[in-house]
Design a protein around this motif. Structure first.
Motif, short mmCIF file in Angstrom:
data_model
loop_
_atom_site.label_atom_id
_atom_site.label_comp_id
_atom_site.label_asym_id
_atom_site.label_seq_id
_atom_site.Cartn_x
_atom_site.Cartn_y
_atom_site.Cartn_z
N MET A 103 2.25 3.00 -11.56
CA MET A 103 1.56 1.72 -11.47
C MET A 103 1.85 0.81 -12.66
N VAL A 104 2.21 1.38 -13.79
CA VAL A 104 2.49 0.56 -14.97
C VAL A 104 3.67 -0.37 -14.71
N CYS A 161 0.86 -1.18 0.00
CA CYS A 161 0.00 0.00 0.00
C CYS A 161 0.90 1.23 0.00
N THR A 162 0.83 2.01 -1.07
CA THR A 162 1.72 3.16 -1.21
C THR A 162 1.00 4.33 -1.86
N ASP A 163 1.58 5.51 -1.72
CA ASP A 163 0.99 6.69 -2.35
C ASP A 163 2.00 7.45 -3.22
N GLY A 164 3.14 6.83 -3.51
CA GLY A 164 4.13 7.55 -4.31
C GLY A 164 5.09 6.61 -5.00
N ALA A 165 5.84 7.15 -5.96
CA ALA A 165 6.80 6.37 -6.72
C ALA A 165 8.05 6.11 -5.89
N VAL A 216 4.38 -17.03 -4.58
CA VAL A 216 3.98 -15.84 -3.81
C VAL A 216 3.23 -14.89 -4.74
N SER A 217 2.10 -14.39 -4.30
CA SER A 217 1.37 -13.38 -5.08
C SER A 217 1.60 -12.00 -4.47
N VAL A 218 1.74 -11.01 -5.33
CA VAL A 218 1.95 -9.63 -4.89
C VAL A 218 0.82 -8.76 -5.43
N SER A 219 0.14 -8.06 -4.54
CA SER A 219 -0.91 -7.12 -4.94
C SER A 219 -0.47 -5.71 -4.59
N VAL A 220 -0.88 -4.75 -5.43
CA VAL A 220 -0.46 -3.36 -5.24
C VAL A 220 -1.70 -2.49 -5.12
N ILE A 221 -1.75 -1.71 -4.05
CA ILE A 221 -2.83 -0.75 -3.84
C ILE A 221 -2.21 0.63 -3.72
N SER A 222 -2.66 1.55 -4.55
CA SER A 222 -2.19 2.94 -4.42
C SER A 222 -3.36 3.82 -4.00
N ILE A 223 -3.02 4.97 -3.46
CA ILE A 223 -4.03 5.89 -2.97
C ILE A 223 -4.51 6.77 -4.10
#
Length: 814
Positions: free
Chosen positions: A484-485, A431-435, A470-477
């Protein structure tokens, strides 16, 4: 396997259709006779026309429809055409129904010169019944014939781009049945020595001179076999056990869920940005802030500004994440008490909190730039105890987190994946909000070599996670930019999810991710066709394709599209190489990367395309190798035969719109990821025409067509907007069909122009033919286009693309 039609469409030559420049500029639309009430189109279309019911009208937002909009910020400004209106307005926050409705403004009159009410009416006037009226004025493709001629055609068509006419030769594979293997078969599978097809219930075994001979139904090869009757498969779906499960497992279908979940939380300075929430909301962890505020205001004086809302609460992004993670901890403690949970936080350092019972591990400085050090640190961490034992300690550590610093996302991801690799079926949720801007995987770098190094890093981490189950999911604000690309590649490779959410809705998103369990790892799917067919969109034009899927869930699904090999003309001798019918046209347009070898290659290569006209049906086989969560390795073989028809109407009559919809979304999204925006949009338009034809002759399929339209339209619109943005900022687009004189293009960077010049001089010096240079040039320009478009891809567009890649066929059911 689920097919898009009950029949294989055996065409002699593939038709082409023309899409006018006017239609491409206007985008995906419904024609007059397809038009219907908004309620019929469903919620997905409601989101598309959201600008007509939720816009903020501000000065200079309205411009003349035919005029080019002016953007203050090309990346952020988005103009949406309001159906039934003659203007473009920017989509923002306030709803138009909050303002009184007056008559529309005169052309080219800006809102600065109008009363506020009049400006609003420009958006809201004549909403009902006329919202899509402007979309109906295009010279519609439904009155145009395909270039090859067809019974569907009538009238003429304007000039435009030519493209292969879509057909129903598509297959969908869902992996939800891997949890329940059927027809367990003794012994090992028997393979054809030529094409590697597995012996199935379709195989014909004869006795020749006392020997058993299996004539392969896929390639016609004679195979000597020695089988007992019970060793010959009798069902169309059989499973072979390749290796039994080890005696001890961490998690499995039949045991207790001891899987590992790692929350990777961004605590950089930007996570302190707040969202206003009505009412007084009490959040755990705010006591420290209240004490700090009181220390600065000992007299408890009123600190509000005049007219500032008082009955509101400001919640930071980090507080939203803390509340969402804490809620999931309580849910897992209640429903999956043996599951293990760890926490990793990152800013300009990486802090591995683990399960909260041990001293945190801090990684900082030059260690953040060393991949080997980060991998070792993660792999040596001890696995957490069960959540029922660590819930309280972990929750306390969670609410002690504070914002501040930069964003070492790459190092945190690598440490978390390395730790999760100790347990098959683990989940990593970022969970992130920036690059990322610290350590390995930085996405703020300038310069191609540095950017490519970072892109390679995320590809490697994704493959490492997939190999370890392992699965990796990405959530951005929402409202932020985290590139995200690039992060989405990790999620796509590992079977994870990608989403952009409001910080106040993180609880639901975490819940969705955790509810989608991995059911198998190390999944590989091999699709085999009769040698008279070939698989489209692959690196070679073969009758066999293998895809490494990695992790799969019950929602995982892939699709294949196949074509018919072109037959040599009867008056001509057979050629050594037989070129599939679409390859030369694709090569001449440079539209798709799939135009590779001209003949069937690989294990089942043939010098001439076989004649399938004499056959009544063709075989299809899918071989899925996988490892279940208990560690057992197995191979599932599904084999079916489908009847053949040379009549397009017969194939389209028995169409499965759900399969076509999922394939259209997936293939167009994959093309968009490669920077092939033109090809992605053409793929959408061709398949829309296919489904539309079906709905015209089959009234019962009308709801399915509307679902197809409303599901695909957002992706096509997003790509179209990006192309328009390129045109607005550059004066042109990164062309899908670059000219041979591209060295003179001012938009080509110096290093690329030098590379083109070097390639040209090398060809001349070596006496090569001009086409060789053109091929090199197109490869260079294609790489430039992909690189440039990935750099300019917004997070919202990346989210839409990755969602389309995951699109399940069941999502297209009306």
């Amino acid at each position: 396997m689920e097919f898009a039609s009950t029949h294989v469409y055996n065409y002699d030559n593939s038709d082409e259709e023309c899409v006018s420049d006017e239609e491409l500029e206007h985008g995906m639309t419904l024609s007059d006779d397809e038009d219907s009430s908004d309620e019929d189109l469903g919620p997905a279309y409601d989101n598309l026309r959201g600008a007509s019911s939720a816009v903020e009208v501000t000065d200079a937002d309205v411009v003349e429809k035919d005029a080019d909009p002016v953007y203050d910020n090309a990346e952020e400004a988005r103009y949406t055409e309001i159906p039934g209106s003659s203007s473009l307005v920017s989509t923002k926050k306030r709803r138009h129904d909050e303002l009184p409705p007056p008559p529309p403004p005169a052309p080219r009159l800006t809102l600065a010169a109008m009363p506020l009410g009049e400006a609003t009416a420009h958006v809201s006037a004549n909403k009902k019944g006329k919202e899509r009226s402007s979309m109906k004025k295009v010279s519609h493709w439904r009155s145009a014939p395909p270039l090859g001629g067809s019974s569907h055609a009538e009238g003429t068509h304007a000039e435009g781009k030519k493209w292969r006419r879509a057909d129903t030769n598509v297959v969908s594979i869902r992996f939800n049945t891997l949890t329940s293997p059927s027809n367990m078969h003794t012994g090992d599978p028997v393979y054809c020595r030529s094409c590697q097809a597995a012996l199935s219930h379709l195989g014909k075994i004869t006795t020749q001179g006392g020997d058993q001979v299996w004539l392969c139904e896929f390639c016609g090869e004679n195979n000597m076999v020695d089988l007992m009757p019970e060793e010959i498969p009798q069902k169309d779906d059989v499973t072979f056990m390749l290796q039994p499960a080890p005696t001890t497992t961490a998690s499995g279908n039949s045991g207790t869920d001891k899987s590992l979940v790692i929350f990777v939380v961004d605590i950089s300075g930007s996570m302190c940005v707040t969202t206003e929430v009505p009412g007084k909301v009490k959040l755990r962890g705010t006591e420290r802030l209240h004490r700090l505020n009181r220390s600065f205001n000992e007299l408890r004086e009123d600190q509000h500004l005049p007219r500032e809302p008082r009955n509101v609460t400001f919640i930071s992004r980090l507080q939203g994440v803390q509340a969402a993670v804490d809620y999931q901890l309580s849910e897992m403690e209640r429903e999956f008490s043996s599951r293990r949970v760890a926490l990793v936080a990152f800013n300009n350092e990486v802090e591995v909190i683990g399960d909260g019972t041990d001293v945190p591990l801090t990684i900082a400085g030059d260690k953040l730039k060393d991949k080997d050090v980060l991998k070792k640190a993660g792999s040596e961490l001890s696995l957490p105890k069960s959540v029922k034992e660590t819930r309280k300690a972990l929750s306390e550590k969670l609410f002690e987190l504070e914002e501040g610093g930069s964003t070492a996302l790459g190092p945190a991801l690598l440490v978390a994946v390395s730790m999760a690799s100790q347990c098959v079926g683990s989940k990593v949720i970022i969970c992130t909000d920036g690059a990322a801007n610290v350590g390995v995987g930085r996405l703020d770098l300038v310069g191609d070599e540095l950017r490519q190094e970072s892109e390679l890093f995320y590809s490697e981490v994704g493959q490492m996670a997939a190999d370890k189950g392992v699965s990796v999911s990405v959530i951005s604000i929402k409202g932020t930019d985290c590139k995200m690309v690039e992060l989405g590649k990790v999620a796509d490779t590992t079977g994870g999810q990608v989403n952009i959410v409001d910080p106040l809705k993180l609880t639901q998103e975490f819940g969705n991710i955790l509810s989608e369990a991995i059911i198998a790892t190390n999944v590989t799917a091999t699709f085999l066709l009769h040698k008279g067919l070939y698989i489209r969109h692959e690196s070679s034009q073969d009758s066999k394709a293998t895809r490494n899927i990695g992790n799969v869930t019950g929602e995982s699904e892939i699709t294949f599209e196949y074509g018919v090999r072109k037959q040599p003309k009867k008056h001509q001798p057979p050629k050594e190489d037989v070129i599939p019918e679409e390859q030369e046209s694709l090569r001449s347009r440079g539209s798709l990367a799939e135009a590779g070898p001209s003949t069937a290659s690989g294990s089942n290569a043939t010098k001439t395309a076989p004649d399938i006209d004499k056959l009544t049906e063709l075989p299809f086989q899918l071989q899925i190798t996988y490892t279940d969560l208990e560690g057992a390795q197995a191979m599932r073989v599904l084999t079916q035969a489908k009847p053949i028809t040379k009549d397009r109407d017969v194939a389209e009559k028995n169409m499965n719109v759900n399969v076509l919809g999922a394939h259209t979304a997936k293939q167009s999204a994959l093309l968009a990821l490669e920077g092939e925006y033109g090809a992605a949009r053409m793929n959408v338009h061709m398949n829309q025409r296919l489904v539309s034809r079906h709905s015209k002759s089959h009234v019962a399929s009308r709801p399915a067509y509307k679902k197809f339209f409303s599901s695909i339209k957002p992706l096509e619109t997003r790509i179209h907007q990006q192309v328009r943005s390129e045109r607005d900022t550059r004066g042109t687009t990164y062309s899908d069909e670059e000219d041979a004189d591209a060295e003179e293009d001012d938009n080509i960077r110096n290093e690329d122009r030098l590379l083109l010049k070097t390639a040209s001089e090398g060809d001349v010096a070596g006496g090569s033919a001009p086409p060789q240079f053109k091929k090199k040039q197109k490869g260079i320009l294609a790489a430039l286009k992909k690189r440039s478009r990935r750099a300019e891809c917004s997070d919202d567009m990346a989210k839409d693309i990755y969602e389309a890649v995951r699109a399940p066929s069941k999502g297209f059911k009306d």
